[in-house]
Design an enzyme around this catalytic site. Sequence first.
Site, mmCIF file in Angstrom:
data_model
loop_
_atom_site.group_PDB
_atom_site.id
_atom_site.type_symbol
_atom_site.label_atom_id
_atom_site.label_comp_id
_atom_site.label_asym_id
_atom_site.label_seq_id
_atom_site.Cartn_x
_atom_site.Cartn_y
_atom_site.Cartn_z
ATOM 1 N N CYS A 52 -8.124 7.984 -3.137
ATOM 2 C CA CYS A 52 -9.453 8.435 -2.744
ATOM 3 C C CYS A 52 -10.028 9.107 -3.974
ATOM 4 O O CYS A 52 -9.333 9.295 -4.965
ATOM 5 C CB CYS A 52 -9.378 9.472 -1.630
ATOM 6 S SG CYS A 52 -8.802 8.826 -0.046
ATOM 7 N N TYR A 97 -3.769 1.245 -12.694
ATOM 8 C CA TYR A 97 -4.780 0.584 -11.874
ATOM 9 C C TYR A 97 -5.961 1.453 -11.434
ATOM 10 O O TYR A 97 -7.103 1.028 -11.540
ATOM 11 C CB TYR A 97 -4.110 -0.023 -10.627
ATOM 12 C CG TYR A 97 -5.091 -0.614 -9.667
ATOM 13 C CD1 TYR A 97 -5.648 -1.865 -9.897
ATOM 14 C CD2 TYR A 97 -5.505 0.100 -8.533
ATOM 15 C CE1 TYR A 97 -6.587 -2.399 -9.022
ATOM 16 C CE2 TYR A 97 -6.447 -0.440 -7.663
ATOM 17 C CZ TYR A 97 -6.975 -1.679 -7.911
ATOM 18 O OH TYR A 97 -7.910 -2.204 -7.065
ATOM 19 N N GLY A 101 -12.326 4.062 -3.886
ATOM 20 C CA GLY A 101 -12.370 3.856 -2.440
ATOM 21 C C GLY A 101 -13.753 3.466 -2.015
ATOM 22 O O GLY A 101 -14.737 3.993 -2.535
ATOM 23 N N ASN A 143 -7.378 14.079 -1.427
ATOM 24 C CA ASN A 143 -6.837 12.845 -1.973
ATOM 25 C C ASN A 143 -5.316 13.004 -1.969
ATOM 26 O O ASN A 143 -4.800 13.924 -2.587
ATOM 27 C CB ASN A 143 -7.364 12.629 -3.397
ATOM 28 C CG ASN A 143 -6.717 11.438 -4.101
ATOM 29 O OD1 ASN A 143 -6.681 11.368 -5.317
ATOM 30 N ND2 ASN A 143 -6.200 10.485 -3.338
ATOM 31 N N GLY A 144 -4.643 12.119 -1.254
ATOM 32 C CA GLY A 144 -3.190 12.203 -1.213
ATOM 33 C C GLY A 144 -2.654 11.858 0.162
ATOM 34 O O GLY A 144 -3.360 11.255 0.978
ATOM 35 N N ASP A 158 -2.321 -9.528 -15.104
ATOM 36 C CA ASP A 158 -2.856 -8.661 -14.061
ATOM 37 C C ASP A 158 -2.122 -7.328 -14.138
ATOM 38 O O ASP A 158 -1.021 -7.250 -14.670
ATOM 39 C CB ASP A 158 -2.707 -9.287 -12.673
ATOM 40 C CG ASP A 158 -3.724 -8.719 -11.677
ATOM 41 O OD1 ASP A 158 -4.495 -7.792 -12.055
ATOM 42 O OD2 ASP A 158 -3.760 -9.186 -10.526
HETATM 43 P P1 5GP Z 1 -1.315 -8.362 -4.400
HETATM 44 O O1 5GP Z 1 -2.352 -9.389 -4.272
HETATM 45 O O2 5GP Z 1 -0.120 -8.809 -5.202
HETATM 46 O O3 5GP Z 1 -0.921 -7.786 -3.062
HETATM 47 O O4 5GP Z 1 -1.944 -7.123 -5.157
HETATM 48 C C1 5GP Z 1 -2.138 -7.130 -6.532
HETATM 49 C C2 5GP Z 1 -3.592 -6.936 -6.863
HETATM 50 O O5 5GP Z 1 -4.120 -5.811 -6.163
HETATM 51 C C3 5GP Z 1 -3.793 -6.678 -8.331
HETATM 52 O O6 5GP Z 1 -4.815 -7.563 -8.762
HETATM 53 C C4 5GP Z 1 -4.262 -5.230 -8.428
HETATM 54 O O7 5GP Z 1 -5.374 -5.140 -9.321
HETATM 55 C C5 5GP Z 1 -4.651 -4.849 -7.042
HETATM 56 N N1 5GP Z 1 -4.066 -3.554 -6.598
HETATM 57 C C6 5GP Z 1 -2.842 -3.058 -6.832
HETATM 58 N N2 5GP Z 1 -2.657 -1.880 -6.202
HETATM 59 C C7 5GP Z 1 -3.793 -1.600 -5.552
HETATM 60 C C8 5GP Z 1 -4.215 -0.500 -4.718
HETATM 61 O O8 5GP Z 1 -3.502 0.447 -4.444
HETATM 62 N N3 5GP Z 1 -5.488 -0.581 -4.254
HETATM 63 C C9 5GP Z 1 -6.310 -1.625 -4.542
HETATM 64 N N4 5GP Z 1 -7.531 -1.616 -4.052
HETATM 65 N N5 5GP Z 1 -5.918 -2.667 -5.266
HETATM 66 C C10 5GP Z 1 -4.691 -2.669 -5.789
HETATM 67 MG MG MG Z 2 -6.809 -6.751 -9.443
#
Ligand code: 5GP
Ligand code: MG
Length: 445
Positions: free
Chosen positions: A2, A242, A28, A102-103, A346
């Site tokens: 968040c 990320y 978020g 956040n948490g 990625d």
């Molecule tokens: P997957 O499709 O393997 O389940 O997730 C990987 C993708 O989700 C990656 O492209 C990464 O950028 C994104 N991603 C990884 N962790 C998170 C997260 O906690 N939240 C969001 N919104 N995207 C995530």
């Molecule tokens: Mg991604």
Amino acid sequence: MCGIFGITDSKEAPGLAYVGLFTLQHRGQESAGMVTDDGTQLRQHNGMGLVNEVFTGKVLESLKGRSAIGHIRYSTTGSSHLKNAQPLVLNSCLGTVAVAHNGNITNADRLKASLQKSGAIFQSTSDTEVILHLAARYRGRNLEDTLARNLPKLAGSYAFLFMAPGKVIGARDPHGYRPLVLGRLGKSYILASETCAIDVAGGKTVREIEPGEMVIISGGKVSFRRFAPARKFTRCIFEQVYFARPDAVVAGRSVQKARYEIGALLARELAGVKADLVSGVPDSGTVYALGFSEEAWIPYQTAFMRNHYTGRSFIQPDQRLREVTAHLKLAPIKDVIKGKTIILIDDSLVRGTTSREIVKSLRAAGAKKIIMAIASPPIISPCYFGIDTPNREELIANKMSVERIRRFIGADALHYLSLESLVTACGGGKDANFCVSCFTGRYNR
Ligand code: 5GP
Ligand code: MG
């Protein structure tokens, strides 16, 4: 994950809080909310959707005050409903108190059950409300005292912003899992999840709030107070991987630079690999690919067009919607891809959905060979501290070997960054310790 943002002592407080939240929107997209304080009264507006959808000009005008705290939500605990949007506001023997969190409070259920037994009535299903009920029950001389007494009862992760008339208080859990930084803008103080929100609002970063530390802003003055002994600093390393925007600084290190270096280290781990081009999965993969390209002397090319009007695909809380939006978001650029050997980067591979879809569309666009490189190690264990990977069974690296994952996503090769390289690239300041539990399955206590 968040985002939280607070600002004090400014006649532009609601507008600047809007700017701060807007800058943190990547953290978020489910709901947004703001509480303002005119010195005697708190005003609140929360809504579902993006910051610019929730706060229209009219709404902002009605949010009068010289201080504001705000929140944008990505649901981890508690369902996606307006009643779980934050900040939460509660009227009790403490007066009116607002909180943005956040948490993830890992002992919230147990605390809630015992509070309910003695009569507490909860308004939301989120874990955040627990702290306000605790505070109403076990009071001290003033709000900071009361919070200092009750925060140590919480387990898990938190960066909190509290607001009461005339006061804004920030607090970070004793491990510092979730980020919280203090900034300054003239006479105003800012508290934010990321330094980039302070920058965009026109302020300067002062420092990170320390693990187990509270910051109290009242009467135009700032003071600090330790409410728990600092445990080993274990910042979530996923901020670097990320969450955070590249223009944020985490643990004294620019996120852009850390990601660029991670890309270079990935290239070193894959030394000798031959390809026509390297590309990143937009947006988060791009910087890694640029670092890789420079190190490996393989040209960088944009292989996918990102449609910026869809939001993050991962954000959709159900699997079917997630798949549909993945197709909407990224369109392959056929002329770049056709007949080429491509290294595609990625940031992470969680369920494998994104990589699988992307490899499929590269193949359909005529790619000759696809080498998938992931800028983080295999995620083998769930996060209990606020990241959306709650279920062990959903983590592909928990169920399959790297070779089986490669086959599942349909790539010709698959490489994950080593944990060592990741930590090396992220380590800026000398106390740059990170939580890496999702990669190791070992948790701090
Ligand atoms: P997957 O499709 O393997 O389940 O997730 C990987 C993708 O989700 C990656 O492209 C990464 O950028 C994104 N991603 C990884 N962790 C998170 C997260 O906690 N939240 C969001 N919104 N995207 C995530
Ligand atoms: Mg991604």
